[in-house]
Design an enzyme around this catalytic site. Structure first.
Site, mmCIF file in Angstrom:
data_model
loop_
_atom_site.group_PDB
_atom_site.id
_atom_site.type_symbol
_atom_site.label_atom_id
_atom_site.label_comp_id
_atom_site.label_asym_id
_atom_site.label_seq_id
_atom_site.Cartn_x
_atom_site.Cartn_y
_atom_site.Cartn_z
ATOM 1 N N SER A 10 34.497 46.737 27.526
ATOM 2 C CA SER A 10 35.153 46.013 28.600
ATOM 3 C C SER A 10 36.154 46.918 29.324
ATOM 4 C CB SER A 10 35.808 44.747 28.044
ATOM 5 O OG SER A 10 36.168 43.862 29.078
ATOM 6 N N ASP A 23 29.821 41.136 28.956
ATOM 7 C CA ASP A 23 30.973 41.778 28.312
ATOM 8 C C ASP A 23 30.704 42.103 26.845
ATOM 9 O OD1 ASP A 23 33.651 42.022 26.966
ATOM 10 O OD2 ASP A 23 34.333 41.659 29.003
#
Length: 747
Positions: A78, A224
């Site tokens: 991320s 993610d």
């Protein structure tokens, strides 16, 4: 053998021995250096996800550089993948800190294109349908986008920042070998990316489900990486390192007193699920590894407006581990050599040798190429390349438009790739308007626009509007470009509408008429760049005006319309609701002729222009409007009304009307509060207006002595539903109005 020959032989032998000895010594030095370098522990840096909290990684990198701790491998998830990928590409901690502080995060983390990149038709959508939401229509099904944010601007930003290593496909060949971790949303497993497109890999790693649209890479739909591994220690252990430095920036668990809402409990549940895997990863660390946890408190993962504030806690957390970090630090000379090797390789190509557009759908590539300004022979300029991608994105036909530098037969070119909206090919936009004077006069409308785009190779589209409420309306237009450059067009249309018209006498309402009209027309015109449009056309219609409120003895009016028109419109405003710069203008000449079906012969000329200028948070707007009937026998329904917010604010909406009208207004407003830079920012404005104008029955009556002066004080909010105003209007004769206004801005 002579003495000379003997001497020469002996000299050669000595030289040979000396060279051999020197070579052996040099080899021993090289071997020693290699052995010394091999003896230095290989250090792997693991950067966890945490949204805006991830900027603390920059602080950790600053301290590692100060202590001269070399980084040999990086793995990130991320925001950790963003920071880690950029650092691996050759950026320094100082450069990352400058980037975090200077970047407009609110703009980078949205998809809304700059209005200057929108085509003129899309600017009309932006003005008339300000609700920032689009719904797809496929057959009888309604289709939602895969994310609130498609990632257009973020993708272009990452591509620009990694341009110097865009030719590297194997992440092991980066200045620092790198791995980005994402989650395969289809298979429910982690996806470790060590090759491919670096910018796209970083983008995929931070695609928060529901917020960012997933990224498809090699047939995998990726989101993610925090879902499967927010702190990828296990990934780093597979990269054959000796020491791991792991940086954990996850949001902490709420305390009991903070779990007072369903939202907080839902957030806690997600944090627990992510935290569980993180703790499992932390347990894999060995005694010689180093774990760094910056003290970020309850700093929000979406608080990008204050992102620089997380850097210093990262520095402090790394400094708290300085004793352990110094055990893997190296001396200044070796660190300087390490930094020199880490400098990112620059691309040798300086110019583009070809430009190509790849896309899906019926639209001809020639239509898209006509929108590009970049061409073969141009320098490789990432900002210009991104600006051209934004031009294509401004057509609003694609969910994302990106570009890649590609190598073919030893030539370097740019390939633009436009991805058709997954919720298309037809889409709906929505709008609403509400006006209430708190004295019983209320108008409310909800509306929707359905656009069927890309119907043929030239880019035809069919637009249909439906409005329900106080002023119902049905409008449909088929817009057919006549060339690949989409400049000339033809547009047949039909329109049916109802509206209220107040009839006043001595400032008193004596009747309210309900006007119903139906009209069909055929227009021909030309686009003027992305900022304007010129149209001419013919129309034919009919209508009636019936008494809705008032003396029932007043007669109803039936009428026929027919004629031709010419219209010129411009729009260069930077914001349709609260502009800070630019001009909007609308000029129209209408000819009403009995030979074309009209009841009366007359011409009307109308024009309205507004220009805005800003300095800091202050904006000044000047607006001028003028309308006249060249022959004053026009019917009541063709009069020009004034009254309402910013159109003589002290009067009721439409309180006065006539065949001639003029209005001038000066509006000042100021944005209050700080620009936070948050993803979902809601600007608030306070302002004041001065307005002067009137309507007249004959042109000879027009003059400054008959002009009335009005003004207003207002507060405005730029919301996702459009502008919201609360205003008080004042007239020179003591009249006043209070307005609540939501929807398309008054003009």
């Amino acid at each position: 053998m002579t003495n000379t020959t003997h001497f020469t032989w002996r000299l050669a032998a000595v030289l040979t021995l000396l060279v051999t000895a020197a070579s052996d010594a040099n080899a021993q030095i090289v071997d020693a250096q290699a052995q010394e370098e091999h003896q230095r522990p290989r250090i792997g840096l693991v950067l966890g996800g945490g949204g805006a909290r991830g900027a603390a990684h920059i602080g950790v990198l600053k301290e590692l550089e100060r202590l001269r701790v070399p980084v040999d491998f990086i793995a990130g998830t991320s925001m950790g993948a963003i920071v880690g990928g950029l650092y691996a590409s050759g950026m320094t901690a100082h450069e990352l800190e400058e980037l975090a502080g200077s970047l407009d995060w609110a703009a980078a983390l949205t998809d809304k294109p700059s209005r200057e990149d929108l085509s003129f038709r899309r600017k009309q959508d932006d003005t008339q349908f300000p609700i920032d939401f689009e719904l797809g229509v496929r057959g009888t099904d309604l289709v939602l986008p895969k994310g609130v944010i498609q990632g257009q601007k973020l993708d272009l930003l990452l591509r620009e920042l990694t341009m110097r290593v865009s030719h590297i496909r194997d992440f092991d060949d980066l200045p620092i070998p790198f791995r980005a971790v994402a989650s395969d949303i289809e298979r429910g497993e982690a996806r470790v990316m060590g090759s491919g497109d670096l910018a796209r890999a970083m983008r995929a790693s931070m695609s928060v489900p529901g917020v960012f649209a997933p990224v498809r890479i090699h047939g995998r739909l990726l989101v993610d990486g925090g879902l499967m591994g927010n702190l990828p220690i296990e990934v780093m252990q597979q990269m054959d390192v000796d020491v791991i430095i792991a940086v954990d920036v996850e949001f902490p668990l709420y305390g009991r007193e903070e779990l007072g809402s369903a939202l907080a409990i839902s957030e806690q549940m997600l944090t627990i699920l992510i935290r569980k895997e993180t703790l499992r990863q932390v347990d894999r660390l060995e005694d010689h590894d180093i774990l760094i946890r910056p003290e970020l408190g309850k700093y929000g993962s979406s608080d990008f407006g204050n992102i620089v504030g997380t850097i210093e806690p990262g520095v402090a957390a790394a400094r708290a581990q300085s004793d352990r970090l110094q055990s893997v630090a190296i001396d200044e000379a070796r660190y300087a050599a390490y930094q020199a090797l880490r400098a990112a390789p620059l691309k040798t190509e300086s110019r583009l040798e070809f430009v190509r557009v790849v896309h899906e759908g019926r639209l001809s590539p020639a239509v898209l190429r006509s929108r590009l300004s970049v061409q073969a022979g141009d320098p490789i300029d990432p900002q210009k390349l991104a600006a051209n991608a934004d031009r294509l994105y401004g057509l609003q036909l694609y969910e994302q438009v990106g570009y890649n530098l590609v190598q073919e037969d030893g030539r370097t070119g740019v390939e633009y790739r436009a991805t058709t909206k997954s919720w298309g090919p037809n889409f709906m936009q929505f709008g609403m308007s509400l006006e209430d004077d708190f004295e019983g006069s209320t108008g409310f409308n909800i509306k929707a626009r359905m656009t069927r785009a890309g119907l043929n190779r030239l880019g035809a589209e069919w637009r249909t509007d439906l409005q329900l409420g106080t002023d119902p309306e049905l409008f449909s237009e088929f817009y057919q470009p006549l060339s690949f450059d989409s400049r000339w067009f033809i547009a047949p249309r039909i329109n049916m509408a109802q509206s209220n018209l107040n009839v006043f006498s001595s400032n008193e309402t004596i009747a309210r008429l309900r006007v119903s009209e139906a009209e069909t027309g055929l227009d021909f015109g030309r686009e003027i760049g992305t900022f304007g449009e010129f149209r001419v056309g013919a129309f034919r219609g009919l209508g009636e005006a019936r008494v809705k409120v008032g003396d029932p003895a007043l007669p109803n009016i039936e009428f026929d319309t027919g004629g031709a028109f010419a219209a010129l419109r411009f729009d260069t405003l930077d914001n349709a609701q609260f502009p800070r710069s630019g001009v909007r203008a609308d000029l129209r000449w209408t000819l009403s002729r009995p030979g074309l079906g009209a009841d009366n012969k007359f011409d009307t000329v109308s024009g309205e222009v507004a220009s805005s200028w800003s300095r800091g948070k202050d904006t000044l707007q000047l607006g001028l409007a003028y309308a006249t009937t060249l022959d004053s026998n026009s019917a009541l329904q063709d009069y020009f009304p004034l009254g309402g917010f910013l159109r003589l604010s002290g009067l009721e909406r439409g309180e006065i009307s006539g065949p001639h009208a003029a209005l001038a207004r000066l509006v000042y407003y100021r944005r209050v509060g700080e620009t936070t830079g948050a993803i979902f920012d809601t600007p608030v404005y306070f302002g004041v207006s001065a307005e002067a104008g009137n309507v007249w029955q004959t042109r000879s009556d027009i003059g400054f002595d008959s002009t009335v002066v009005n003004g207003s004080l207002f507060a405005g909010i730029d919301t996702v539903f459009g502008p919201v105003y609360l205003a008080a209007g004042f007239a020179e004769r003591g009249q006043s109005n209070v307005y609540l206004f939501i929807g398309e801005p008054p003009r």
